[in-house]
Scaffold this motif. Structure first.
Motif, mmCIF file in Angstrom:
data_model
loop_
_atom_site.group_PDB
_atom_site.id
_atom_site.type_symbol
_atom_site.label_atom_id
_atom_site.label_comp_id
_atom_site.label_asym_id
_atom_site.label_seq_id
_atom_site.Cartn_x
_atom_site.Cartn_y
_atom_site.Cartn_z
ATOM 1 N N PHE A 221 -48.828 44.420 -48.622
ATOM 2 C CA PHE A 221 -48.078 45.367 -47.809
ATOM 3 C C PHE A 221 -48.570 45.322 -46.366
ATOM 4 C CE2 PHE A 221 -47.374 49.840 -46.343
ATOM 5 C CZ PHE A 221 -45.999 49.808 -46.370
ATOM 6 N N ALA A 222 -49.895 45.284 -46.196
ATOM 7 C CA ALA A 222 -50.454 45.266 -44.842
ATOM 8 C C ALA A 222 -49.993 44.006 -44.099
ATOM 9 C CB ALA A 222 -51.979 45.317 -44.915
ATOM 10 N N GLY B 250 -46.273 44.180 -43.178
ATOM 11 C CA GLY B 250 -46.034 45.093 -42.063
ATOM 12 C C GLY B 250 -46.469 44.492 -40.742
ATOM 13 N N THR B 251 -47.514 43.687 -40.783
ATOM 14 C CA THR B 251 -47.999 43.119 -39.536
ATOM 15 C C THR B 251 -47.105 41.981 -39.064
ATOM 16 O OG1 THR B 251 -50.198 43.617 -40.347
ATOM 17 C CG2 THR B 251 -50.054 42.222 -38.408
ATOM 18 N N LEU C 38 -44.140 40.839 -40.236
ATOM 19 C CA LEU C 38 -42.684 41.025 -40.186
ATOM 20 C C LEU C 38 -42.333 42.338 -39.510
ATOM 21 C CD1 LEU C 38 -41.595 39.656 -43.674
ATOM 22 C CD2 LEU C 38 -41.601 38.500 -41.475
ATOM 23 N N HIS C 39 -43.196 42.758 -38.592
ATOM 24 C CA HIS C 39 -42.963 44.037 -37.913
ATOM 25 C C HIS C 39 -41.565 44.099 -37.311
ATOM 26 C CE1 HIS C 39 -44.754 47.561 -35.646
ATOM 27 N NE2 HIS C 39 -43.540 47.464 -35.144
ATOM 28 N N ILE C 40 -41.177 43.051 -36.653
ATOM 29 C CA ILE C 40 -39.911 43.113 -35.905
ATOM 30 C C ILE C 40 -38.696 43.165 -36.833
ATOM 31 C CG2 ILE C 40 -38.486 41.937 -34.183
ATOM 32 C CD1 ILE C 40 -41.159 40.982 -32.947
ATOM 33 N N LEU D 83 -38.524 44.036 -39.911
ATOM 34 C CA LEU D 83 -38.533 45.257 -40.727
ATOM 35 C C LEU D 83 -38.154 46.473 -39.892
ATOM 36 C CD1 LEU D 83 -41.605 44.707 -43.091
ATOM 37 C CD2 LEU D 83 -39.178 44.716 -43.679
ATOM 38 N N SER D 84 -38.624 46.506 -38.646
ATOM 39 C CA SER D 84 -38.225 47.628 -37.790
ATOM 40 C C SER D 84 -36.716 47.623 -37.589
ATOM 41 C CB SER D 84 -38.911 47.550 -36.428
ATOM 42 O OG SER D 84 -40.286 47.766 -36.563
ATOM 43 N N LEU E 291 -35.035 48.955 -40.548
ATOM 44 C CA LEU E 291 -35.139 50.410 -40.593
ATOM 45 C C LEU E 291 -34.103 51.068 -39.699
ATOM 46 C CD1 LEU E 291 -38.977 50.978 -40.621
ATOM 47 C CD2 LEU E 291 -37.332 51.394 -42.441
ATOM 48 N N TYR F 172 -45.190 36.467 -34.124
ATOM 49 C CA TYR F 172 -44.398 37.589 -34.616
ATOM 50 C C TYR F 172 -42.894 37.332 -34.680
ATOM 51 C CZ TYR F 172 -48.760 40.086 -34.123
ATOM 52 O OH TYR F 172 -50.058 40.479 -34.246
ATOM 53 N N VAL G 165 -38.210 55.415 -43.041
ATOM 54 C CA VAL G 165 -38.884 54.840 -41.882
ATOM 55 C C VAL G 165 -40.389 55.060 -42.008
ATOM 56 C CG1 VAL G 165 -39.160 55.012 -39.389
ATOM 57 C CG2 VAL G 165 -36.890 55.111 -40.382
ATOM 58 N N GLY H 119 -47.144 50.721 -43.092
ATOM 59 C CA GLY H 119 -47.551 49.324 -43.020
ATOM 60 C C GLY H 119 -47.314 48.702 -41.658
ATOM 61 N N LEU H 120 -46.241 49.125 -40.996
ATOM 62 C CA LEU H 120 -45.906 48.515 -39.705
ATOM 63 C C LEU H 120 -46.929 48.900 -38.635
ATOM 64 C CD1 LEU H 120 -42.044 49.109 -39.671
ATOM 65 C CD2 LEU H 120 -43.248 46.971 -40.055
ATOM 66 N N PRO I 124 -51.583 48.849 -40.831
ATOM 67 C CA PRO I 124 -51.910 47.965 -41.956
ATOM 68 C C PRO I 124 -53.367 48.115 -42.389
ATOM 69 C CG PRO I 124 -51.503 46.708 -39.941
ATOM 70 C CD PRO I 124 -51.076 48.108 -39.664
ATOM 71 N N MET J 17 -53.564 51.103 -44.676
ATOM 72 C CA MET J 17 -52.952 50.912 -45.983
ATOM 73 C C MET J 17 -53.752 49.940 -46.837
ATOM 74 S SD MET J 17 -50.838 53.072 -46.135
ATOM 75 C CE MET J 17 -50.153 52.806 -47.758
ATOM 76 N N GLN J 18 -54.293 48.922 -46.187
ATOM 77 C CA GLN J 18 -55.077 47.961 -46.952
ATOM 78 C C GLN J 18 -56.260 48.660 -47.600
ATOM 79 O OE1 GLN J 18 -55.306 44.197 -45.376
ATOM 80 N NE2 GLN J 18 -56.798 43.469 -46.868
ATOM 81 N N THR K 9 -52.172 48.198 -36.162
ATOM 82 C CA THR K 9 -51.720 46.807 -36.261
ATOM 83 C C THR K 9 -52.166 46.008 -35.038
ATOM 84 O OG1 THR K 9 -49.779 45.404 -36.353
ATOM 85 C CG2 THR K 9 -49.513 47.467 -35.223
ATOM 86 N N PRO K 10 -52.436 44.725 -35.229
ATOM 87 C CA PRO K 10 -52.811 43.907 -34.072
ATOM 88 C C PRO K 10 -51.622 43.532 -33.190
ATOM 89 C CG PRO K 10 -52.795 42.587 -36.059
ATOM 90 C CD PRO K 10 -52.573 44.010 -36.492
ATOM 91 N N MET K 11 -50.399 43.831 -33.640
ATOM 92 C CA MET K 11 -49.257 43.383 -32.846
ATOM 93 C C MET K 11 -49.241 44.072 -31.482
ATOM 94 S SD MET K 11 -45.203 43.201 -33.657
ATOM 95 C CE MET K 11 -44.535 44.470 -32.609
ATOM 96 N N PHE L 166 -37.657 53.967 -31.392
ATOM 97 C CA PHE L 166 -37.512 54.981 -32.438
ATOM 98 C C PHE L 166 -37.409 56.383 -31.851
ATOM 99 C CE2 PHE L 166 -38.688 51.572 -35.325
ATOM 100 C CZ PHE L 166 -37.891 51.871 -36.413
#
Ligand code: HDD
Ligand code: HEM
Ligand code: HEM
Lengths: 342, 452
Positions: free
Chosen positions: A77-78, A81-82, A84-86, A88-89, A92, A159, B71, B77-78, B81, B84-85, B395-397, B407
């Motif tokens: 899951f982590a 989320g990291t 596929l952030h874009i 998945l957002s 949503l 990403y 959402v 997770g978004l 992470p 959650m991990q 997240t590192p993003m 959002f």
């Protein structure tokens, strides 16, 4: 079968249910967008009536899959989320717009210009969300959510590039068409007027053929982009029987539509889409996120898995009868309406 | 905007948005069920009308709650992470149970909203009960997960990894009872007063309107007792904090120095440079009394930990003051209405009471938001108190400001539309002339099949 495998299977089952039920709700939106001809408004009414009572429940399958995923496979899951952030957002945003627009459309005031705007928002979101959902699934199959390590560079390389390939997009297209196909097949069953049935029969037949084309395209592109999945789909021991079964279901669905056997068409179409999904799942087993993260390695401690399984069993005792009741009330054969003083 | 701040803001905005709909989703079904039951018992069609109108509003709000909740479950997770991990295996359990509660809720809501003419009256009422119960259950489960973040248990920490995971023990964490109790009461108090407030302001214009009178009665029945209990349950929360999360309590009270016989500060502004709280009204021994029920007890101040482990003290203190002030107001109004009702006064003609209730319309929701700010901001810099720092969970993003703004805009847009749709429904309702001055002589079997 190990405990992690069982849970992974259940999560996939929830996704399967989401595809068959929630997916068809998206497909309904697509047909709303493409409604035309003299019965345009009646088509839209039928779609809205079919979705109305069940979409919230259908939608929860996705949530169930997500919570089970982060309970049972937190590292997967982590990572999803990291990386596929874009997409998945974006999924949503699509889900938010679709769900709320549908409700505003149904519950707002009736028959004015504003109503139609919500209808359009609902329909457009129904078009885009499955595309992106499919793209995300394609990215997983293609190994884009693997531990790319140092091979990924820069923002785009890390990403965006992994999930934006011809293959992933072809899977997106496939998902969109599959959902539209399911919706059209279900609607032939739900329509009570002959002409409406025929409208959706034609659409279902068209979508069924398009689905073949999309599947072939995805398979072709998988050669270059998703070798792992492709090899399994061709060489594994289960590959040939699975393809035969899927093919049989697909032909049965089209034949049933052709001969107007609505109930059979519904079952065959659902079986076809499910078999395709399970083909994907089998082809990437034992990986949860190919090419490196296995189901076993991502699994939470056994006690968590056992408890989750227990909760699932308990939940099923409440849920399955409730779901049966919901679908019997709204989707069974069209029973005469009971007035509420009965 | 730094990425961490953007992520926190996005999480905060998403939660602050969702909680409004969640709270309504917990309490509204109860009110619908009460109205429907009264219809079935008395046969007065006005209650059926009420239940249907409330159901219509709830359908809109519920859908927004469902999508904003979706959402959130992805955002865990978004955006976090790392969190959650670490935490998924430990607190996944309440989330999974919550998933089932949602399922039950969504199924029976569909039956309730669309099934008026399709199932028997009795089955319909039970569908409503199922929605009310599962709504409350889903709130309880998710708050248990949050309570674990405040009082983590059920695992051992070995070199940064959680081992010996025990999800059941995690669910039984020290904060679970006080938080779930306080949150559930908050849902009934906030929604009850919001609905009562709307009908009270309409009654100010038209005190004889039977529709609004009945609505007011049911809303106060749900909101009033909860509002009276809320300060008591808040005291339980504060005593929990004193033992398990002293830094949060110190920030909420802006208590810089550890001391015995600590006073309770009302209002005031924490001067961070001088490390003291200015302009506050101090009640001697008040805090020690509240936190430990002992005027001489020692209460830990912010000086107990190094300043880099302090949350944003002014924000937490302000939020706490706002919540307590609003909570006091709601409790007083509820008691006032309760006394009058007990003496069989006609509430709708008590103009000052109606004004006070009308004023309360948004206050319960403000208190909910403020309370969550205390809980979440007060836990900083930790995401899991004492275990994992928020900055290590993000997240590192890069570029997180983009999703944050996207959002936020989306939620603003949805918020405006929901308010507009509900407003239209509400301004339409007093124009229902058929209920004006309709006092309903007892026993008359006036059944209404219409008004679908
Ligand atoms: C209608 C809403 C409402 C009202 C009237 C109050 N609260 Fe509250 N409060 C909440 C709604 C809320 C909340 C939003 O529901 C919180 C956030 C987390 C939680 O469990 O409840 C909360 C949290 C919260 C906390 C922090 C708990 C924690 O972090 O574990 C404390 C100490 C209090 N409250 C104390 C009070 C007191 C002393 C009140 C007296 C009047 C009060 N609250 C009224
Ligand atoms: C059970 C429910 C909840 C869970 C699991 C949860 C979880 C989280 C997580 C993981 C974060 C990010 C890390 C952090 O900044 O601490 C966060 C932050 C935040 N949450 Fe919660 N939360 C919950 C309930 C709520 C509610 C209901 C609200 C609000 C109304 C809220 C308000 C916030 C805010 C404002 C932040 C940002 C914190 C900051 O800026 O310091 N939370 N929450
Ligand atoms: C304290 C905070 C929270 C409370 C009290 C709460 C409660 C609720 C309730 C009662 C609902 C039912 C739908 C509605 O009424 O609109 C709901 C919906 C939802 N919530 Fe929350 N929630 C909270 C925070 C969260 C968090 C942190 C998450 C994410 C992990 C979350 C995920 C969801 C989801 C996925 C739904 C949709 C369910 C559906 O489709 O029916 N909620 N929430």
């Amino acid at each position: 079968m190990s405990l992690p495998d069982v849970l992974a299977g259940i999560i996939f089952l929830a996704l399967n249910a989401y595809a068959l039920l929630g997916g068809a709700d998206f497909g309904g939106g697509v047909w709303d967008l493409m409604a035309r001809g003299p019965r345009k408004e009646r088509q839209r009414e039928l779609i809205a009536d079919a979705i109305g009572p069940v979409w919230e429940a259908n939608h929860v399958w996705l949530i169930l899959a997500v919570v089970l995923l982060f309970t049972a496979f937190p590292p997967a899951f982590a990572r999803l989320g990291t990386l596929l952030h874009i997409p998945l957002s974006l999924v949503l945003i699509g889900i938010v717009l679709r769900g709320s627009a549908f409700t505003f459309w149904r519950y707002g005031s009736h028959g004015d210009e504003e109503q139609r705007h919500w209808g359009v928002t609902f329909a457009v979101a129904s078009l885009i969300t499955p595309l992106l959902l499919g793209t995300t699934a394609g990215a997983i199959a293609a190994g884009a959510v693997g531990d790319g390590g140092a091979t990924r560079e820069g923002f785009y390389g890390t990403y965006v590039a992994p999930w934006l390939t011809p293959f992933t997009l072809s899977v997106g297209l496939f998902a969109l068409i599959a959902f539209a196909f399911l919706a059209a097949v279900y609607l032939t069953f739900e329509a009570s007027e002959r002409e409406l049935r025929e409208d959706f029969r034609r659409r279902a037949l068209g979508a069924g053929v398009a689905l073949f084309v999309a599947a072939a395209l995805a398979l072709f592109l998988s050669r270059a982009h998703a070798p792992l999945v492709r090899d399994a789909l061709i060489f594994a021991a289960w590959a040939v029987p699975l393809h035969l079964l899927t093919g049989a279901a697909a032909l049965a669905a089209l034949a049933a539509l052709w001969f107007r056997r609505w109930r059979l068409a519904r079952v065959a179409a659902a079986a076809q889409v499910s078999l395709i999904l399970w083909g994907w799942a089998l082809s990437q087993h034992p990986y949860i996120l190919p090419p490196d993260l296995t189901i076993a390695a991502a699994a939470a401690p056994a006690v968590t898995l056992r408890l989750a399984l227990g909760a699932l069993a308990l939940g099923a005792v409440v849920l399955l009868p409730s779901l049966y009741y919901l679908f019997r009330v709204f989707k069974g054969s069209r029973r005469p309406v009971v007035p509420h003083d009965a | 905007m730094p990425d961490l701040l953007a992520a926190r803001s996005q999480m905060g905005v998403s939660l602050a948005f969702h909680i409004v709909f969640a709270v309504i989703g917990i309490a509204m079904p109860l009110m619908m069920v009460v109205a429907e039951r009264r219809w079935q018992v008395t046969g007065h069609a006005i209650y059926l009308d009420l239940a249907k109108r409330w159901a219509k509003g709830t359908a809109i709000l519920f859908a927004v709650g469902a999508v904003s909740g979706t959402v959130l479950s992805f955002e865990l997770g978004l955006l976090w992470p790392g969190f959650m991990q670490f935490a998924g295996a430990i607190i996944g359990m309440p989330f999974s149970l919550e998933g089932f509660a949602f399922f039950t809720e969504a199924i029976f809501l569909g039956i309730y909203l669309y099934g008026w003419d399709r199932i028997s009256r009795r089955a319909h009422l039970w569908a409503g009960v199922a929605v009310a119960v599962s709504g409350a259950a889903s709130g309880v489960f998710v708050v248990i997960a949050n309570a674990w973040m405040n009082a983590p248990t059920g695992f051992d920490l070995v070199t940064g990894q959680a081992v010996n995971v025990d999800p059941i023990a995690a669910m039984g964490n020290a904060a679970a009872l006080s938080q779930t109790l306080h949150m559930t009461l908050a849902a009934y108090a906030a929604t009850g007063f919001a609905v009562a407030g709307i009908h009270a302001s309409l009654l100010l214009k038209d005190p004889a309107n039977a529709f609004h009178r009945r609505a007011l009665g049911i809303a106060l029945l749900v909101g009033g007792p909860a509002a009276v209990l809320q300060p008591i349950s808040g005291d339980l929360s504060a005593r929990h904090l004193a033992v398990h999360q002293p830094v949060k309590l110190a920030a909420a009270e802006a208590l810089f120095r550890t001391r015995a016989g600590a006073p309770l500060s009302l209002g005031g502004w924490p001067d961070m440079a001088a490390r003291q709280t200015r302009f506050a009204v101090e009640i001697p021994y008040g805090l020690s009394l509240l936190a430990f029920h002992d005027p001489r007890a020692e209460v830990l101040g912010l000086d107990a930990v190094s300043p880099d482990e302090w949350p944003n003290v002014p924000a937490v203190h302000l939020s706490f003051q706002v919540m307590v002030a609003l909570g006091t107001y709601l409790a007083v109004v509820a008691l006032w209405a309760g006394c009058l009702a007990w003496r069989r006064a006609d509430l709708a003609h008590q103009r000052w009471l109606m004004r006070a209730i009308a004023l309360a319309t948004p206050l319960g929701f403000l208190a909910v938001e403020a309370g969550w700010m205390v809980t979440e901001l007060g836990r900083q810099p930790w995401v899991i108190y004492g275990v994992l720092k928020t900055r290590d969970a993000v997240t590192p993003m890069p570029g997180l400001v983009v999703p944050f703004l996207t959002f936020t805009l989306l939620y603003c847009f949805l918020g405006v539309i929901v308010v507009w749709l509900l407003y239209r429904q509400i301004i339409r309702s007093p124009a229902v002339p058929e209920w004006r001055g309709f006092y309903m002589p007892g026993g008359g079997k006036r059944d209404a099949g219409g008004q679908a």
